[in-house]
Write an enzyme that holds these catalytic residues in place. Sequence first.
Site, PDB file in Angstrom:
ATOM      1  N   ASN A 182      25.515  19.450  -9.115  1.00 34.49           N
ATOM      2  CA  ASN A 182      25.095  20.785  -8.694  1.00 34.49           C
ATOM      3  C   ASN A 182      23.622  20.878  -8.337  1.00 34.49           C
ATOM      4  O   ASN A 182      23.209  21.781  -7.615  1.00 34.49           O
ATOM      5  CB  ASN A 182      25.417  21.802  -9.798  1.00 34.49           C
ATOM      6  CG  ASN A 182      25.010  21.323 -11.161  1.00 34.49           C
ATOM      7  OD1 ASN A 182      25.401  20.236 -11.591  1.00 34.49           O
ATOM      8  ND2 ASN A 182      24.219  22.101 -11.869  1.00 34.49           N
ATOM      9  N   CYS A 356      22.339  27.898 -14.309  1.00 31.39           N
ATOM     10  CA  CYS A 356      22.643  28.097 -15.726  1.00 31.39           C
ATOM     11  C   CYS A 356      21.454  27.752 -16.608  1.00 31.39           C
ATOM     12  O   CYS A 356      21.431  28.066 -17.780  1.00 31.39           O
ATOM     13  CB  CYS A 356      23.826  27.235 -16.145  1.00 31.39           C
ATOM     14  SG  CYS A 356      25.211  27.487 -15.080  1.00 31.39           S
TER      15      CYS A 356
HETATM   16  C1  LIG Z   1      29.137  21.193 -11.673  1.00 31.40           C
HETATM   17  C2  LIG Z   1      29.401  22.506 -12.345  1.00 31.40           C
HETATM   18  N1  LIG Z   1      30.262  22.560 -13.361  1.00 31.40           N
HETATM   19  C3  LIG Z   1      30.541  23.707 -13.991  1.00 31.40           C
HETATM   20  C4  LIG Z   1      29.948  24.876 -13.625  1.00 31.40           C
HETATM   21  C5  LIG Z   1      30.295  26.143 -14.348  1.00 31.40           C
HETATM   22  O1  LIG Z   1      31.208  26.872 -13.547  1.00 31.40           O
HETATM   23  P1  LIG Z   1      31.618  28.371 -13.902  1.00 31.40           P
HETATM   24  O2  LIG Z   1      30.445  29.221 -13.566  1.00 31.40           O
HETATM   25  O3  LIG Z   1      32.815  28.620 -13.026  1.00 31.40           O
HETATM   26  O4  LIG Z   1      31.992  28.412 -15.335  1.00 31.40           O
HETATM   27  C6  LIG Z   1      29.018  24.883 -12.586  1.00 31.40           C
HETATM   28  C7  LIG Z   1      28.310  26.118 -12.224  1.00 31.40           C
HETATM   29  O5  LIG Z   1      27.144  26.118 -11.932  1.00 31.40           O
HETATM   30  C8  LIG Z   1      28.746  23.664 -11.926  1.00 31.40           C
HETATM   31  O6  LIG Z   1      27.877  23.606 -10.914  1.00 31.40           O
END
Ligand SMILES: Cc1ncc(COP(=O)(O)O)c(C=O)c1O
Length: 420
Positions: A182, A356
């Site tokens: 991400n 996040c």
């Molecule tokens: C690689 C990855 N995994 C998991 C997530 C979490 O996803 P969600 O917001 O749908 O819980 C994200 C969100 O930024 C992400 O980029």
Amino acid sequence: MLRESNSSNPGVNLNLSHMTPKSVPMPIYMDHNATTPVDPRVSQAMAPFLAEQFGNASSSSHAFGWQAQAAVKKAREQVAALLSCRAADVIWTSGATESNNLALLGVVRAFCSPAVRGGEKPHIITQVTEHKAVLEVLDAALEWGAEVTVLGVDQEGLISLAELEKAFRPSTVMVSIMMANNEIGAVQPVAEIGEMCNKRGVIFHTDAAQSACKYAFNLQSLKIDMLSLSGHKVYAPKGVGALIVRKINREFTLKPILFGGEQEQRLRPGTLNVPGIVGFGEACAVAALDIKEECKRLHAYQKQILDAVAAFPRVKINGPLKNRLCNNLSFSFPDLPPDDLVLGLSGVAYSSGSACNSSNPRPSHVLKAMGLDDQLARSTLRLGLGRFTTDEEVSVVIDKLVKMLGKAYGAKGTATVQPL
Ligand SMILES: Cc1ncc(COP(=O)(O)O)c(C=O)c1O
């Protein structure tokens, strides 16, 4: 004006435009790795399920329930069609975080029972640049009695298959390695990882939150047992996602981690979020229309920005040039005061890393794992392109970047990067 409430009409006027200063234009949105806007085709498909078609998909005795069931069935088929899996493999969740929790802890629950393995601890392999929605789940898995190996990455953020080979143990039950990162867009070699796991009868889970609908892959040619998806990364709303559970390569046990209902093959209890699920299905159908062309379009924008920035050799380009998501760019700027970045890119919505973690002052664990020092990791720009990004927006961003970098590093050089 807010309408005054009275006993016959408690109505609240939800038009809040009076609260938004009209003189403040919204910035250019370049943060599609954090979240995506809901595609109008998606909100249109959802609208009836937020109004007259409000039934509970578990109600099997009347037409409201049947409508909801039919809509959920269609959405399952739309997701399955995009990924080339079976509709029955789709387990709805609230998003990729929950999907990762279910995949990882669901396997740990199945394997940690002393009766299953005679007390031997199940071993899981992951890698250091995973999202916290994998790494922190595996911290919990340690407490539940699992053993975890975390592989490192090279300077581009990619794992080494030779290191993975060495990490397998007789007790290894699962490998969890993301499809695409991400922050830096690095696409891991999931085809090869799947083959290695398959040979050993080890479950392979991948977090595909960033890659689905942006990167054309076909599950039929990949030995992936479980795959996590998120609605809000694919132009559907927040609060919906899926875990794809494919028992086509091998049979394995996945236990629920939430309790209280029989929905989703008893793996994920709770009343289904029908409007969100309908939106997610539609988002997959929309992506399937032109995923390859859209990727080419974003790739061209990515290259334009990359070429403009690469003319300033002091800038560090993070992540691989090949094997990279078509919509992601990450740059680190040595000795650039943070205020210069904020000023230079005013009018652009970007981020410095994972959304996040944006309230966390610590430098990104992804960039640190790739060898960046704290200063460089903190002075990082992530740009995420998307479906509604225009030529004009890309030109504005390039203009701002070139001005900012010219001021910081002097006149630009002539370097251009190798083709992506
Ligand atoms: C690689 C990855 N995994 C998991 C997530 C979490 O996803 P969600 O917001 O749908 O819980 C994200 C969100 O930024 C992400 O980029």
